[in-house]
Design a protein around this motif. Structure first.
Motif, PDB file in Angstrom:
ATOM      1  N   ALA A  44      -4.962  -0.683  -0.511  1.00 18.56           N
ATOM      2  CA  ALA A  44      -3.552  -0.643  -0.913  1.00 18.56           C
ATOM      3  C   ALA A  44      -3.400  -0.865  -2.410  1.00 18.56           C
ATOM      4  N   ASP A  45      -2.635  -0.009  -3.071  1.00  9.01           N
ATOM      5  CA  ASP A  45      -2.418  -0.185  -4.508  1.00  9.01           C
ATOM      6  C   ASP A  45      -1.057   0.316  -4.982  1.00  9.01           C
ATOM      7  N   THR A  46      -0.169   0.646  -4.037  1.00  4.97           N
ATOM      8  CA  THR A  46       1.143   1.169  -4.422  1.00  4.97           C
ATOM      9  C   THR A  46       1.911   0.174  -5.278  1.00  4.97           C
ATOM     10  N   HIS A  47       1.729  -1.118  -5.022  1.00  4.47           N
ATOM     11  CA  HIS A  47       2.464  -2.142  -5.768  1.00  4.47           C
ATOM     12  C   HIS A  47       2.209  -2.056  -7.272  1.00  4.47           C
ATOM     13  N   LEU A  48       1.023  -1.590  -7.648  1.00  2.00           N
ATOM     14  CA  LEU A  48       0.683  -1.501  -9.062  1.00  2.00           C
ATOM     15  C   LEU A  48       1.517  -0.447  -9.787  1.00  2.00           C
ATOM     16  N   LEU A  49       1.916   0.585  -9.080  1.00  2.00           N
ATOM     17  CA  LEU A  49       2.705   1.645  -9.694  1.00  2.00           C
ATOM     18  C   LEU A  49       4.080   1.152 -10.132  1.00  2.00           C
ATOM     19  N   PHE A  50       4.512   0.017  -9.569  1.00  5.32           N
ATOM     20  CA  PHE A  50       5.804  -0.564  -9.926  1.00  5.32           C
ATOM     21  C   PHE A  50       5.650  -1.830 -10.772  1.00  5.32           C
ATOM     22  N   GLY A  51       4.419  -2.123 -11.188  1.00  3.75           N
ATOM     23  CA  GLY A  51       4.193  -3.315 -11.990  1.00  3.75           C
ATOM     24  C   GLY A  51       4.300  -4.608 -11.204  1.00  3.75           C
ATOM     25  N   LEU A  52       4.127  -4.521  -9.887  1.00  4.25           N
ATOM     26  CA  LEU A  52       4.185  -5.711  -9.030  1.00  4.25           C
ATOM     27  C   LEU A  52       2.745  -6.172  -8.775  1.00  4.25           C
ATOM     28  N   PHE A  53       2.287  -7.142  -9.546  1.00  2.00           N
ATOM     29  CA  PHE A  53       0.876  -7.525  -9.496  1.00  2.00           C
ATOM     30  C   PHE A  53       0.564  -8.590  -8.441  1.00  2.00           C
ATOM     31  N   GLU A  54       1.496  -9.481  -8.182  1.00  2.00           N
ATOM     32  CA  GLU A  54       1.247 -10.553  -7.212  1.00  2.00           C
ATOM     33  C   GLU A  54       2.446 -10.674  -6.259  1.00  2.00           C
ATOM     34  N   PRO A  55       2.512  -9.784  -5.269  1.00  2.00           N
ATOM     35  CA  PRO A  55       3.617  -9.847  -4.300  1.00  2.00           C
ATOM     36  C   PRO A  55       3.600 -11.179  -3.549  1.00  2.00           C
ATOM     37  N   LYS A  56       4.782 -11.708  -3.280  1.00  2.00           N
ATOM     38  CA  LYS A  56       4.872 -12.978  -2.562  1.00  2.00           C
ATOM     39  C   LYS A  56       4.357 -12.830  -1.138  1.00  2.00           C
ATOM     40  N   TYR A  57       4.718 -11.711  -0.502  1.00  6.00           N
ATOM     41  CA  TYR A  57       4.255 -11.444   0.862  1.00  6.00           C
ATOM     42  C   TYR A  57       3.661 -10.043   0.936  1.00  6.00           C
ATOM     43  N   SER A  58       2.862  -9.815   1.956  1.00  2.00           N
ATOM     44  CA  SER A  58       2.232  -8.513   2.130  1.00  2.00           C
ATOM     45  C   SER A  58       2.116  -8.191   3.612  1.00  2.00           C
ATOM     46  N   LEU A  59       1.571  -7.013   3.885  1.00  2.00           N
ATOM     47  CA  LEU A  59       1.353  -6.588   5.267  1.00  2.00           C
ATOM     48  C   LEU A  59       0.501  -7.593   6.027  1.00  2.00           C
ATOM     49  N   THR A  60      -0.473  -8.171   5.354  1.00  2.00           N
ATOM     50  CA  THR A  60      -1.355  -9.144   6.001  1.00  2.00           C
ATOM     51  C   THR A  60      -0.583 -10.335   6.554  1.00  2.00           C
ATOM     52  N   ASP A  61       0.456 -10.760   5.841  1.00  2.00           N
ATOM     53  CA  ASP A  61       1.247 -11.901   6.300  1.00  2.00           C
ATOM     54  C   ASP A  61       1.956 -11.603   7.616  1.00  2.00           C
ATOM     55  N   PHE A  62       2.350 -10.350   7.801  1.00  2.00           N
ATOM     56  CA  PHE A  62       2.977  -9.966   9.076  1.00  2.00           C
ATOM     57  C   PHE A  62       1.928  -9.890  10.176  1.00  2.00           C
ATOM     58  N   LEU A  63       0.788  -9.287   9.878  1.00  2.00           N
ATOM     59  CA  LEU A  63      -0.244  -9.119  10.896  1.00  2.00           C
ATOM     60  C   LEU A  63      -0.839 -10.453  11.336  1.00  2.00           C
ATOM     61  N   THR A  64      -0.903 -11.412  10.412  1.00  2.00           N
ATOM     62  CA  THR A  64      -1.453 -12.725  10.749  1.00  2.00           C
ATOM     63  C   THR A  64      -0.368 -13.700  11.192  1.00  2.00           C
ATOM     64  N   ARG A  65       0.873 -13.194  11.309  1.00  2.00           N
ATOM     65  CA  ARG A  65       2.032 -13.950  11.797  1.00  2.00           C
ATOM     66  C   ARG A  65       2.394 -15.139  10.903  1.00  2.00           C
ATOM     67  N   LYS A  66       2.134 -15.001   9.605  1.00  2.00           N
ATOM     68  CA  LYS A  66       2.592 -16.025   8.670  1.00  2.00           C
ATOM     69  C   LYS A  66       4.091 -15.902   8.409  1.00  2.00           C
ATOM     70  N   VAL A  67       4.628 -14.711   8.693  1.00  2.00           N
ATOM     71  CA  VAL A  67       6.073 -14.493   8.639  1.00  2.00           C
ATOM     72  C   VAL A  67       6.506 -13.998  10.011  1.00  2.00           C
ATOM     73  N   ASP A  68       7.762 -14.207  10.340  1.00  2.00           N
ATOM     74  CA  ASP A  68       8.244 -13.864  11.679  1.00  2.00           C
ATOM     75  C   ASP A  68       8.492 -12.372  11.862  1.00  2.00           C
ATOM     76  N   THR A  69       9.050 -11.725  10.837  1.00  2.00           N
ATOM     77  CA  THR A  69       9.402 -10.316  10.964  1.00  2.00           C
ATOM     78  C   THR A  69       8.878  -9.506   9.785  1.00  2.00           C
ATOM     79  N   LEU A  70       8.796  -8.207   9.980  1.00  2.00           N
ATOM     80  CA  LEU A  70       8.363  -7.327   8.895  1.00  2.00           C
ATOM     81  C   LEU A  70       9.369  -7.361   7.743  1.00  2.00           C
TER      82      LEU A  70
END
Length: 298
Positions: A44-70
């Motif tokens: 995954a590297d789409t975030h770089l195209l928008f200058g977002l280098f350190e997103p607070k949350y990611s797909l992994t957080d949803f898959l590992t259930r660190k967040v409740d919803t997508l």
């Protein structure tokens, strides 16, 4: 009503992520409520195209259930017309090799996103995750470069996507499904033949699964010296895969695209008058009409 659009390619390096990121921005500018998902679980590297280098949350957080919803993982780009974005960063072995149950949970969650258009960037190549995310959407876009190896990879990608779609058209516990899943197919004709041999009338059902599958073709880095014979390519896919591939557009070779990548800004934002940006805007207008037609007939 939400319309989902996926973009895929037979190999990496075709520029599909750049194309989808800019289409997302352009559709948002046209007043659409847009959500862009990076489901390239292997890189995954789409975030770089928008200058977002350190997103607070990611797909992994949803898959590992660190967040409740997508929805909890979405980032909003207020400077880009409120474009919403799901970063696919934080890749782990669990993310890259998600189970069938995890994938189904993700697809169900995608169906609940509140947006006019959901754009899905899938990983390049022909692994099951890429093909399933690609086929999940209402509208599909395929990207290729004009060189012979890219065209071959593009055709292979479409061939395996059609096979995957046909296999998914049969009930999982049916006799045809059980028989087909035990085989390794190299062509669509083999699938049709074995399906009909297993159960009379199965071939017609398999062909029906492809009736509304018409992925849109994008040729990137096009030039006068390397033009794709789209008529011949369409003839091949029609004859051997039973599908049409309507053109969405051609993007010229343009150094502005590379400069925008280095600046971490979408090229349509940084160089709106560049040939690549004009081509992308034309594609976005065409895609907006396709979305309207799809919504009208759904």
């Amino acid at each position: 009503m939400t319309t989902t659009i996926s973009i895929g390619s037979g190999k990496g390096g075709t520029g599909k992520t750049m194309i989808l990121a800019n289409l997302a921005l352009l559709l948002a500018r046209k007043g659409k409520k847009v959500c862009l998902l990076d489901l390239d679980v292997g890189g995954a590297d789409t975030h770089l195209l928008f200058g977002l280098f350190e997103p607070k949350y990611s797909l992994t957080d949803f898959l590992t259930r660190k967040v409740d919803t997508l929805q909890d993982t979405l980032h909003t780009f207020y400077s880009y017309n409120g474009l919403q974005f799901l970063p696919g960063t934080g890749n782990t072995l669990q993310t890259a090799n998600m189970s069938y149950q995890e994938k189904q949970r993700l697809l169900r969650a995608i169906s609940t996103i509140d947006a006019d258009v959901v754009l899905i960037d899938v990983g390049a190549g022909t692994n099951y995750h890429s093909l399933d995310f690609f086929m999940f959407s209402d509208i599909q876009i395929c990207v290729t470069l004009p060189d012979p190896t890219s065209i071959l990879d593009f055709y292979t990608f479409l061939q395996l996507a059609t096979i995957r779609r046909v296999l998914g058209s049969f009930l999982s516990r049916s006799q045809v499904s059980s028989t087909l899943k035990k085989q390794h197919f190299t062509s669509l004709s083999q699938v049709f033949r074995l399906a009909e041999d297993t159960q009379k009338g199965a071939r017609e059902k398999a062909q029906l699964a492809l009736k509304y599958f018409h992925p849109l073709l994008v040729v990137n880095r096009d030039s006068a010296n390397a033009r794709v014979n789209k008529k011949k390519l369409n003839s091949l896919t029609s004859k051997y895969l039973g599908i049409e591939i309507p053109p969405l557009g051609e993007i010229p070779e343009d150094s502005a695209a590379g400069e925008a990548l280095k600046a971490y800004i979408p090229v349509c934002e940084l160089f709106p008058d560049a040939p690549v940006s004009i081509a992308l805007d034309t594609m976005a207008n065409k895609l907006a009409k396709v979305i309207e037609l799809f919504a009208d007939h759904s």
